[in-house]
Design an enzyme around this catalytic site. Structure first.
Site, PDB file in Angstrom:
ATOM      1  N   ASP A  87       0.890  -1.113  -0.082  1.00 24.07           N
ATOM      2  CA  ASP A  87      -0.050  -0.044   0.113  1.00 24.07           C
ATOM      3  C   ASP A  87       0.842   1.244  -0.028  1.00 24.07           C
ATOM      4  OD1 ASP A  87      -2.827   0.987   0.232  1.00 24.07           O
ATOM      5  OD2 ASP A  87      -1.892   2.318   1.653  1.00 24.07           O
TER       6      ASP A  87
HETATM    7  N1  LIG Z   1       2.453   3.581 -12.253  1.00 27.36           N
HETATM    8  C1  LIG Z   1       2.524   4.184 -11.357  1.00 27.36           C
HETATM    9  N2  LIG Z   1       1.633   4.051 -10.509  1.00 27.36           N
HETATM   10  C2  LIG Z   1       1.681   4.617  -9.366  1.00 27.36           C
HETATM   11  C3  LIG Z   1       2.764   5.547  -8.851  1.00 27.36           C
HETATM   12  N3  LIG Z   1       2.498   6.196  -7.428  1.00 27.36           N
HETATM   13  C4  LIG Z   1       1.503   5.415  -6.892  1.00 27.36           C
HETATM   14  N4  LIG Z   1       0.998   4.465  -8.067  1.00 27.36           N
HETATM   15  C5  LIG Z   1      -0.138   3.361  -7.778  1.00 27.36           C
HETATM   16  O1  LIG Z   1      -1.219   4.115  -7.125  1.00 27.36           O
HETATM   17  C6  LIG Z   1      -1.766   2.990  -6.300  1.00 27.36           C
HETATM   18  C7  LIG Z   1      -1.568   3.303  -4.842  1.00 27.36           C
HETATM   19  O2  LIG Z   1      -3.072   2.711  -4.473  1.00 27.36           O
HETATM   20  P1  LIG Z   1      -2.825   1.367  -3.379  1.00 27.36           P
HETATM   21  O3  LIG Z   1      -3.976   1.439  -2.621  1.00 27.36           O
HETATM   22  O4  LIG Z   1      -1.528   1.294  -2.868  1.00 27.36           O
HETATM   23  O5  LIG Z   1      -3.094   0.336  -4.276  1.00 27.36           O
HETATM   24  P2  LIG Z   1      -4.393   0.163  -5.477  1.00 27.36           P
HETATM   25  O6  LIG Z   1      -4.106   0.460  -6.856  1.00 27.36           O
HETATM   26  O7  LIG Z   1      -5.604   0.525  -4.772  1.00 27.36           O
HETATM   27  O8  LIG Z   1      -4.427  -1.452  -5.459  1.00 27.36           O
HETATM   28  P3  LIG Z   1      -4.623  -2.341  -4.055  1.00 27.36           P
HETATM   29  O9  LIG Z   1      -3.385  -2.929  -3.806  1.00 27.36           O
HETATM   30  O10 LIG Z   1      -5.550  -3.498  -4.614  1.00 27.36           O
HETATM   31  O11 LIG Z   1      -5.140  -1.712  -3.131  1.00 27.36           O
HETATM   32  C8  LIG Z   1      -0.985   1.859  -6.544  1.00 27.36           C
HETATM   33  O12 LIG Z   1      -1.629   1.055  -7.844  1.00 27.36           O
HETATM   34  C9  LIG Z   1       0.490   2.099  -7.147  1.00 27.36           C
HETATM   35  O13 LIG Z   1       0.876   1.335  -8.032  1.00 27.36           O
HETATM   36  C10 LIG Z   1       3.675   5.889  -9.847  1.00 27.36           C
HETATM   37  O14 LIG Z   1       4.495   6.772  -9.602  1.00 27.36           O
HETATM   38  N5  LIG Z   1       3.566   5.197 -10.930  1.00 27.36           N
END
Ligand SMILES: Nc1nc2c(ncn2[C@@H]2O[C@H](COP(=O)(O)OP(=O)(O)OP(=O)(O)O)[C@@H](O)[C@H]2O)c(=O)[nH]1
Length: 218
Positions: A87
């Site tokens: 996360d």
């Molecule tokens: N490609 C990319 N994605 C980013 C970056 N910073 C944050 N993210 C994405 O932002 C999202 C952060 O939300 P989280 O709650 O951690 O993860 P999520 O996408 O909701 O997916 P879950 O793990 O199923 O909760 C993740 O998918 C990260 O990969 C970045 O610099 N580049």
């Protein structure tokens, strides 16, 4: 002489993040993906690090429980299954930011972030059976002093709406990140060097997870 073929461990990524999956694939690891689907809204913590670690733990544990049930029910072969939950949150001037709720929130955040720096924390939790190894990786991100017009155009792409901190370092937002202090993977959502350490904590080497040689060429 009896031989025992070493079955490589299986990595399950407990995340819907396409960026995390691509990071692992580029590093030679083909994870199985099982999205945890946990409700993140009711989880609170004292610090940004505590929050992302607790969320990573909840995601990993929710999927690990499902994997165990599938093994017990005979739907999955027993064997070394490693479940990874992650996360990411942005800590900025004392605030903790996840994904912006909407375009207006993304715009306002960027007006505060421009020319400043924040810390992107990513919690990692790796579970094998009833053993857990977890930690947070953090990277300082320095944001460019972008104009309102640049912010409006970036928000209009839709990219900032679905990522922690309302920016990416490896996407369109990369033009707005001047430099970082730490690993890029941590910003994207998964630190590979930290994954290597967590695997070692659980008695595994990241080498075991690399795709079989015949497929490494892809
Ligand atoms: N490609 C990319 N994605 C980013 C970056 N910073 C944050 N993210 C994405 O932002 C999202 C952060 O939300 P989280 O709650 O951690 O993860 P999520 O996408 O909701 O997916 P879950 O793990 O199923 O909760 C993740 O998918 C990260 O990969 C970045 O610099 N580049």
């Amino acid at each position: 002489m009896r031989t025992r073929t070493q079955v490589p461990p299986r990595l399950v990524l407990a995340s819907a993040s396409p960026a995390r999956r691509k990071l692992l694939q580029a590093a030679g690891i083909e994870p199985e993906v099982l999205v945890s689907g946990i409700d993140e809204s009711d989880i609170r913590a004292a610090t940004a690090e505590d929050l992302c670690l607790e969320l990573a733990r909840r995601k990993a544990q929710a999927v690990a429980d499902r994997v165990l049930a599938a093994i017990v029910a005979g739907h999955l072969p027993p064997g070394d299954t490693l479940v990874l939950g992650c996360d990411s949150v942005l800590e900025f001037q004392g605030e903790v930011y996840g994904k912006p709720g909407d375009a207006s929130e993304a715009f306002k955040r960027w007006q505060r972030m421009r020319g400043q720096w924040g810390v992107l924390h990513t919690g990692h939790c790796l579970i094998k059976g009833d053993v857990r190894a977890d930690a947070v990786a953090s990277t300082v991100v320095h944001f460019a002093d972008v104009s309102d017009e640049e912010i409006a155009a970036y928000v209009a792409t839709g990219e900032p709406l679905n990522v922690a901190g309302a920016f990416t370092i490896d996407g369109i937002g990369g033009a707005f990140v001047e430099r970082i202090e730490g690993t890029a993977g941590t910003v994207i959502g998964l630190s590979l060097p930290l994954l290597r350490e967590l695997l070692a904590d659980l008695g595994h080497s990241i080498v075991e997870l690399w795709r079989q040689p015949q497929t490494l060429e892809g």
